[in-house]
Write an enzyme that holds these catalytic residues in place. Structure first.
Site, mmCIF file in Angstrom:
data_model
loop_
_atom_site.group_PDB
_atom_site.id
_atom_site.type_symbol
_atom_site.label_atom_id
_atom_site.label_comp_id
_atom_site.label_asym_id
_atom_site.label_seq_id
_atom_site.Cartn_x
_atom_site.Cartn_y
_atom_site.Cartn_z
ATOM 1 N N LYS A 75 -55.621 -16.963 109.850
ATOM 2 C CA LYS A 75 -56.134 -16.461 111.127
ATOM 3 C C LYS A 75 -55.031 -16.393 112.159
ATOM 4 O O LYS A 75 -54.209 -17.309 112.265
ATOM 5 C CB LYS A 75 -57.223 -17.435 111.615
ATOM 6 C CG LYS A 75 -57.973 -16.970 112.813
ATOM 7 C CD LYS A 75 -59.139 -16.090 112.451
ATOM 8 C CE LYS A 75 -59.779 -15.428 113.656
ATOM 9 N NZ LYS A 75 -59.014 -14.271 114.129
ATOM 10 N N ASP A 104 -59.921 -28.430 114.756
ATOM 11 C CA ASP A 104 -60.853 -28.405 113.624
ATOM 12 C C ASP A 104 -61.428 -27.022 113.361
ATOM 13 O O ASP A 104 -62.635 -26.870 113.144
ATOM 14 C CB ASP A 104 -62.005 -29.400 113.848
ATOM 15 C CG ASP A 104 -61.545 -30.834 113.703
ATOM 16 O OD1 ASP A 104 -60.630 -31.074 112.899
ATOM 17 O OD2 ASP A 104 -62.075 -31.698 114.417
ATOM 18 N N LYS A 111 -50.014 -14.518 111.724
ATOM 19 C CA LYS A 111 -49.740 -13.704 112.925
ATOM 20 C C LYS A 111 -49.249 -12.343 112.474
ATOM 21 O O LYS A 111 -48.628 -12.212 111.409
ATOM 22 C CB LYS A 111 -48.652 -14.384 113.774
ATOM 23 C CG LYS A 111 -48.605 -13.899 115.196
ATOM 24 C CD LYS A 111 -49.790 -14.455 115.932
ATOM 25 C CE LYS A 111 -49.678 -14.553 117.398
ATOM 26 N NZ LYS A 111 -50.584 -15.595 117.912
ATOM 27 N N THR A 199 -59.428 -18.078 125.776
ATOM 28 C CA THR A 199 -58.144 -18.793 125.832
ATOM 29 C C THR A 199 -57.916 -19.332 127.250
ATOM 30 O O THR A 199 -57.547 -20.504 127.425
ATOM 31 C CB THR A 199 -56.977 -17.875 125.399
ATOM 32 O OG1 THR A 199 -57.351 -17.210 124.198
ATOM 33 C CG2 THR A 199 -55.711 -18.666 125.151
ATOM 34 N N SER A 367 -62.860 -17.397 118.354
ATOM 35 C CA SER A 367 -62.754 -16.456 117.226
ATOM 36 C C SER A 367 -63.509 -17.018 116.024
ATOM 37 O O SER A 367 -64.157 -16.285 115.280
ATOM 38 C CB SER A 367 -61.295 -16.261 116.825
ATOM 39 O OG SER A 367 -60.698 -15.255 117.603
#
Ligand code: GLU
Length: 475
Positions: A75, A104, A111, A199, A367
């Site tokens: 990811k 977790d 990336k 974020t 996400s």
């Protein structure tokens, strides 16, 4: 000059992360080979593909790096920038591995990057490039709900994620889980509410948590709490913009905002929403009526303040400016904004650094929620919202009868409310950030680790070791 240093004397970005890793490894007793495996990048896919732009054929350079497969899928975001190179993407993929472990999120780090300047390319051509890149990833099995799941990063957003999903679906038609091949999609295309600001909100929660620790605040001579803290934010992309808004709403004072073209400053505080309106109307933050311009944007980092939030690109605080940084707390909203040399200088000055691998993990956390939503094919809260409201109503009625008192309509509204998707996402994120913070601090205390970054790395590496130990090594 050591073999890890380039001609300018500074370390490659990947070496910077290796240095941080090695500092943490001192607190871990485990076979050296396993540490080497955790550190290494598992797969690097570097590609060149042609794209027809107007009448010309342009060769585009792009990457996808999967740093770790200890958990699957991999990811991590995809960035569009002229600075994209293999070292950068490898490093950012490694940071994703450590980040996911801390909060977790059961993914390996990855990336991607395409070396283009999205500001100088038409949206039709960005779409062409994005779709071609996606098809290259599909060809090499570098994308898929259980393989590798991209997301937005510097220079990309919901629009690009939609194109990636659409391209994936058209080449994998009938895949019922196709929506989970990418996150950060618009809500109408399977995205989750709350991903866009995740974020920035995670950055806010992490810094707020630190500001509530009296011992830490005493060490830098600040009062407990966020209210009244003077904050500087560098970078007003998706992360910086939302972080600035959340800090502003919480009563902190945003004294300076910095962008590529320059910075603006007002010691009494900037009205963040007004600044954004000004930016939208003028294409620049400069000449905001209630602020002074600072021409050299990097000078904004050196202003007197309580909290500095670098929220743009890597290596902005380095050995040549670290000594001039006056902030007492630095919250790394960007990935890798402080070089190892600067880190040591700031550590000696007693600055508290909240590290990127924890602080900007809010994006990948949400996400993860989006990915779960896509695999379960149902919106969060859809099944239980009304049920909870009915149970709450019955509960209230019992309370009213027992207490022989009527509860006001406003109070009722508040108590009766069942959870909406945004409520669940935000509370899940808040809980994750609070837990992560305390796990790092507890480890820092118990092992007497010198700073939060090293403690965060120790926490993360221990979790990855645990996975490897339980999985075993194949064959
Ligand atoms: N690009 C973001 C990051 O660096 C998000 C990654 C993701 O959601 O997969 O954390």
């Amino acid at each position: 000059m050591s073999k890890n240093q380039n001609k300018t004397g500074s370390y490659s970005f990947f070496n910077c992360i290796e240095k941080n890793f090695d500092k943490a490894a001192r607190f871990i007793s485990i076979e050296k080979g396993l540490l080497e495996q955790i550190k290494a990048c598992n797969s690097v896919y570097r590609m060149h593909f042609p794209v027809k732009i107007g009448k010309e054929i342009k060769v585009v350079e792009a990457y996808r790096v999967q740093h770790s497969h200890h958990k699957l899928p991999c990811k991590g975001g995809i960035r569009y920038s002229m600075k994209v190179n293999q070292d950068e993407i490898m490093t950012l993929a490694a940071l994703m591995t450590y980040k996911c472990a801390i909060v977790d999120v059961p993914f390996g780090g990855a990336k991607g990057g395409i070396k283009i300047d999205p500001q100088t390319i038409s949206s039709e051509n960005i779409e062409k490039i994005t779709r071609r890149y996606t098809s290259e990833l599909i060809k090499k099995n570098f994308i898929g709900p259980g393989i590798d799941v991209p997301a937005p990063d510097y220079g990309t957003g919901e629009r690009e994620m939609s194109w990636i999903f659409d391209t994936f679906l058209s080449l994998r038609s009938g895949d019922v889980d196709a929506l989970a091949c990418v996150t950060g999609k618009p809500v109408s295309q399977g995205g989750v509410r709350g991903r866009k600001e995740a974020t920035g909100l995670g950055v806010f929660y992490g810094v707020r948590e630190l500001c509530h620790v009296k011992e830490d605040m005493d060490s830098v001579g600040l009062d407990v709490g966020l209210v009244g803290k003077r904050i500087i934010i560098q970078g007003l992309g998706n992360v910086g913009y939302h972080a600035a808004s959340f800090f502003h709403e919480s009563g902190a004072i945003i004294i300076a905002l910095a962008e590529r073209e320059g910075a603006i400053y007002n010691e009494k505080g900037l009205n963040v929403s007004k600044v954004f309106l000004h930016l939208k109307n003028n294409g620049s933050i400069l000449n905001f009526p209630e602020a002074k311009n600072i021409e050299k944007t990097e000078k904004a980092l050196e202003l007197e303040c309580d909290i500095l939030i670098p929220a743009a690109l890597e290596n902005v605080i380095h050995k040549n400016n670290a000594n001039r940084i006056k902030a007492k707390i630095i919250g790394e909203a960007a990935n890798g904004p402080i070089t190892p040399e600067a880190d040591e200088i700031l550590d000696k000055k007693g600055v508290i650094i909240v590290p990127d691998i924890y602080l900007n993990a809010g994006g990948v956390t949400v996400s993860y929620f989006e990915w779960l939503k896509n695999l379960s094919h149902v919106r969060y809260g859809r099944m239980e919202k009304k049920f909870r409201e009915n149970v709450n109503a019955e509960f209230l009625q019992v309370i009213e009868t027992v207490c022989k008192k009527k509860i006001s309509i406003e109070e009722k509204k508040m108590i009766l409310r069942g959870p909406r998707e945004i409520d669940l996402v935000r509370s899940g994120l808040e809980d994750t950030m609070i837990n992560g913070f305390h796990k790092i601090c507890d480890l820092k205390k118990s092992l007497k680790i010198e700073n939060m970054r090293t403690a965060a790395f120790v926490l993360s590496i221990n979790k990855i070791i645990d996975s490897y130990e339980k999985l075993g090594i194949f064959p």
